[in-house]
Scaffold this motif. Structure first.
Motif, PDB file in Angstrom:
ATOM      1  N   THR A 289       0.965  -0.961  -0.212  1.00  0.00           N
ATOM      2  CA  THR A 289       0.219   0.005   0.329  1.00  0.00           C
ATOM      3  C   THR A 289       0.748   1.180   0.061  1.00  0.00           C
ATOM      4  O   THR A 289       1.703   1.035   0.645  1.00  0.00           O
ATOM      5  CB  THR A 289      -1.438  -0.195   1.489  1.00  0.00           C
ATOM      6  N   SER A 290       0.948   1.748  -0.658  1.00  0.00           N
ATOM      7  CA  SER A 290       1.605   3.077  -0.865  1.00  0.00           C
ATOM      8  C   SER A 290       1.881   4.159   0.741  1.00  0.00           C
ATOM      9  O   SER A 290       0.276   4.895   1.106  1.00  0.00           O
ATOM     10  CB  SER A 290       1.187   4.088  -1.259  1.00  0.00           C
ATOM     11  N   GLY A 291       2.577   4.391   0.934  1.00  0.00           N
ATOM     12  CA  GLY A 291       2.462   5.359   2.503  1.00  0.00           C
ATOM     13  C   GLY A 291       2.596   3.870   3.848  1.00  0.00           C
ATOM     14  O   GLY A 291       1.842   4.489   4.915  1.00  0.00           O
ATOM     15  N   MET A 292       2.697   2.842   3.201  1.00  0.00           N
ATOM     16  CA  MET A 292       2.140   1.533   4.152  1.00  0.00           C
ATOM     17  C   MET A 292       2.708   2.195   5.190  1.00  0.00           C
ATOM     18  O   MET A 292       4.388   2.865   5.762  1.00  0.00           O
ATOM     19  CB  MET A 292       2.362   0.605   4.105  1.00  0.00           C
ATOM     20  N   ASN A 293       2.790   1.522   6.706  1.00  0.00           N
ATOM     21  CA  ASN A 293       3.128   1.709   8.007  1.00  0.00           C
ATOM     22  C   ASN A 293       4.478   0.553   7.897  1.00  0.00           C
ATOM     23  O   ASN A 293       4.101  -0.852   7.420  1.00  0.00           O
ATOM     24  CB  ASN A 293       2.420   1.732   9.268  1.00  0.00           C
ATOM     25  N   ALA A 294       4.833   0.385   8.587  1.00  0.00           N
ATOM     26  CA  ALA A 294       5.793  -0.893   9.041  1.00  0.00           C
ATOM     27  C   ALA A 294       5.482  -1.496  10.199  1.00  0.00           C
ATOM     28  O   ALA A 294       4.511  -0.763  11.354  1.00  0.00           O
ATOM     29  CB  ALA A 294       7.093   0.081   9.562  1.00  0.00           C
ATOM     30  N   GLY A 295       5.529  -2.557  10.203  1.00  0.00           N
ATOM     31  CA  GLY A 295       4.721  -3.475  11.671  1.00  0.00           C
ATOM     32  C   GLY A 295       6.191  -3.837  12.668  1.00  0.00           C
ATOM     33  O   GLY A 295       5.152  -4.163  13.429  1.00  0.00           O
ATOM     34  N   ASN A 296       6.851  -3.164  11.979  1.00  0.00           N
ATOM     35  CA  ASN A 296       7.733  -3.309  13.248  1.00  0.00           C
ATOM     36  C   ASN A 296       9.387  -2.645  13.086  1.00  0.00           C
ATOM     37  O   ASN A 296       9.744  -2.378  12.457  1.00  0.00           O
ATOM     38  CB  ASN A 296       8.956  -5.373  13.605  1.00  0.00           C
ATOM     39  N   LEU A 297      10.104  -2.975  14.378  1.00  0.00           N
ATOM     40  CA  LEU A 297      11.180  -2.043  13.965  1.00  0.00           C
ATOM     41  C   LEU A 297      12.866  -2.720  15.083  1.00  0.00           C
ATOM     42  O   LEU A 297      11.980  -3.519  16.452  1.00  0.00           O
ATOM     43  CB  LEU A 297      11.725  -0.045  14.141  1.00  0.00           C
ATOM     44  N   LEU A 298      13.780  -2.310  14.752  1.00  0.00           N
ATOM     45  CA  LEU A 298      14.779  -2.128  15.599  1.00  0.00           C
ATOM     46  C   LEU A 298      15.820  -1.331  16.038  1.00  0.00           C
ATOM     47  O   LEU A 298      16.183   0.022  15.020  1.00  0.00           O
ATOM     48  CB  LEU A 298      15.701  -3.182  15.368  1.00  0.00           C
ATOM     49  N   GLY A 299      15.830  -0.659  17.079  1.00  0.00           N
ATOM     50  CA  GLY A 299      16.054   0.509  17.821  1.00  0.00           C
ATOM     51  C   GLY A 299      15.737   1.351  18.471  1.00  0.00           C
ATOM     52  O   GLY A 299      16.893   2.719  18.738  1.00  0.00           O
ATOM     53  N   GLN A 300      15.159   1.730  18.191  1.00  0.00           N
ATOM     54  CA  GLN A 300      14.482   2.680  18.992  1.00  0.00           C
ATOM     55  C   GLN A 300      13.352   2.382  19.535  1.00  0.00           C
ATOM     56  O   GLN A 300      12.321   2.036  19.375  1.00  0.00           O
ATOM     57  CB  GLN A 300      13.380   3.909  17.606  1.00  0.00           C
ATOM     58  N   TYR A 301      13.750   2.216  21.186  1.00  0.00           N
ATOM     59  CA  TYR A 301      12.589   1.867  21.786  1.00  0.00           C
ATOM     60  C   TYR A 301      12.075   2.851  23.115  1.00  0.00           C
ATOM     61  O   TYR A 301      12.714   3.909  23.551  1.00  0.00           O
ATOM     62  CB  TYR A 301      13.047   0.756  22.809  1.00  0.00           C
ATOM     63  N   ASP A 302      11.255   2.683  24.084  1.00  0.00           N
ATOM     64  CA  ASP A 302      10.608   3.115  25.045  1.00  0.00           C
ATOM     65  C   ASP A 302      11.719   2.439  26.456  1.00  0.00           C
ATOM     66  O   ASP A 302      11.773   1.231  26.067  1.00  0.00           O
ATOM     67  CB  ASP A 302       8.876   3.168  25.362  1.00  0.00           C
ATOM     68  N   GLU A 303      10.700   2.788  27.674  1.00  0.00           N
ATOM     69  CA  GLU A 303      12.007   2.013  28.735  1.00  0.00           C
ATOM     70  C   GLU A 303      10.752   1.823  29.520  1.00  0.00           C
ATOM     71  O   GLU A 303      11.446   1.527  30.908  1.00  0.00           O
ATOM     72  CB  GLU A 303      12.524   3.317  29.404  1.00  0.00           C
ATOM     73  N   THR A 304       9.338   1.124  29.409  1.00  0.00           N
ATOM     74  CA  THR A 304       9.536   0.806  29.817  1.00  0.00           C
ATOM     75  C   THR A 304       9.458  -1.396  30.496  1.00  0.00           C
ATOM     76  O   THR A 304       8.797  -1.491  30.956  1.00  0.00           O
ATOM     77  CB  THR A 304       7.826   0.416  29.468  1.00  0.00           C
ATOM     78  N   SER A 305      10.468  -1.321  29.354  1.00  0.00           N
ATOM     79  CA  SER A 305      10.972  -3.461  29.684  1.00  0.00           C
ATOM     80  C   SER A 305      11.659  -3.101  29.217  1.00  0.00           C
ATOM     81  O   SER A 305      12.193  -2.956  27.391  1.00  0.00           O
ATOM     82  CB  SER A 305       9.546  -3.866  29.150  1.00  0.00           C
TER      83      SER A 305
END
Length: 431
Positions: free
Chosen positions: A40-56
């Protein structure tokens, strides 16, 4: 863009089977995963590596709106830390994490020691992984000096990029809470620099006089220190007095007994009603009697230079090189000076001051001739912020270019060699 469907300087691609595309998103310091079983044009990524929050830390949670190197900012690190303030009443330390446009709040144990290295609250940002500068009631741009009012539970924060000082109610802190008042600007959305009685230009250090409910502000690029009556604050109120200039409209730097050049750190001696002002432009610390103030009055004493007209840098025992932060130890009448240019903290006996007197001792170097920056347990790299904690007699040093807070045991009166090598107590935050 730093979004789920955006990219910034993508560098590489790789397929896993026929359904998953990996994209190295170089500018955002991350790798995105796309399900390409259907496009789909401009589709979202489904996952990533390298940028996280600090909840876990066992199952990190991806954050698509964060794109900084080393997963920064985060809950543990600093970026351009500059000043700190100790709240001995409520056992807290406030640290201005300047490049991340935030203030981190750490709880201390009852004896004012650190129980852990994890901040308990953040001001200036809604969470620990945001860092955007903002001219709002709850935002900050380049926070620098701070000082705490223990009587009224108020924290004063100098935001040099917004040319203002904001005031926070810290009786109970909520992450990203609104400031209650502002000085230097008429409201929370204005940010113009000004050389006026109610304006500021790049404020840096702060000092609070609890006896007279006065706040002193090092108005750096106006080459002056402003005094404010803050028992009750009106947004954008006028200063009551000025040091370093004869009037509120003048902002010229000067190497005279009354003048200033680049005031940075401030520290107040309540017993003797003295204000210590670190002037990095003149490579000196000047002392002012402030029981009553006359605008543009002369300094009473000087450290770092033998005369008021001298401005040379020096690494000698009586010299200074780019002093930034100052802290006063009233128990032992000692003054600590963070010399940014010499990567050291020097200690002066100030019960009675002789102009240009020699330092008593040194931290960060093994001798007064040493100036080398070091990321070691007894070294420093461009220290700025200082505080003295009287319960445990410890010196807190914000080691700016090492992005850490180091804490030294003792009041700094050991011999120079011992002070630089004594690791009987050493605590570090930020790395």
């Amino acid at each position: 863009a730093m979004t789920q469907n955006g990219l910034s300087a993508p560098r590489g691609l790789m397929m896993s089977g026929i359904t998953v595309l990996y994209v190295a998103d170089g500018g955002n310091h991350r790798v995105l995963f796309y399900d390409v079983s259907s496009f789909t044009s401009g589709m979202n990524a489904g996952n990533l590596l390298g940028q996280y929050d600090e909840t876990s830390f066992t199952a990190p949670v991806p954050v698509y709106t964060k794109g900084y190197a080393d997963n920064g900012p985060n809950k543990f690190g600093f970026s351009g830390s500059t000043f700190l303030s100790i709240d001995g009443t409520n056992n807290r330390v406030f640290i201005s994490d300047s490049t991340n446009n935030r203030v981190l709040v750490y709880a201390l144990a009852a004896d004012n020691t650190f129980g852990d290295r994890v901040p308990d609250n953040v001001l200036g940002q809604p969470n620990y992984y945001s860092r955007a500068a903002a001219t709002t009631q709850n935002g900050m741009t380049g926070p620098r000096g701070m000082n705490f009012d223990s009587v009224n539970n108020r924290l004063f924060v100098a935001c040099n990029g917004n040319h203002r000082v904001t005031v926070y109610d810290t009786a109970a802190i909520t992450d990203g809470e609104n400031a209650t008042n502002v000085l230097g600007q008429p409201n929370f959305t204005a940010s113009a620099a000004a050389a006026t009685q109610n304006g500021m230009n790049t404020p840096r250090g702060l000092a609070y006089d609890s006896t007279n409910t006065r706040l002193f502000v090092a108005d750096n690029l106006n080459n002056r220190v402003l005094a404010y009556a803050v028992s009750a604050i009106t947004n954008g109120q006028n200063a009551t007095n000025v040091l370093g200039q004869a009037d509120y409209a003048t902002s010229t730097a000067a190497n005279t007994q009354a003048g200033m050049n680049g005031p940075r750190g401030l520290s107040y001696d309540s017993t003797n009603t003295r204000l210590f002002v670190a002037q990095n432009g003149n490579h000196r610390v000047t002392v002012y009697g402030v029981s009553s103030i006359t605008n543009g009055q002369n300094a009473t004493n000087i450290l770092g230079q033998g005369t008021y007209t001298a401005t040379a840098t020096s690494n000698a025992q009586g010299g200074m090189n780019d002093p930034r932060g100052v802290a006063y130890n009233g128990t032992n009448t000692l003054l600590y000076v963070a010399q940014y240019g010499s990567n050291r903290v020097t200690v002066y006996g100030v019960s009675a001051i002789t102009d240009g007197e020699s330092a008593l001792n040194i931290l960060g170097q093994s001798s007064y001739a040493g100036t080398t920056a070091a990321a070691t347990q007894n070294g420093m790299n461009s220290p700025i912020g200082l505080a003295f904690e009287g319960t445990q007699k410890r010196v807190f040093v914000l080691d700016s270019n090492n992005n850490r807070l180091t804490i030294y045991d003792g009041d700094g009166t050991d011999s120079a060699a011992a002070a630089a090598t004594n690791n009987s107590f050493f605590f570090m935050l930020g790395l």
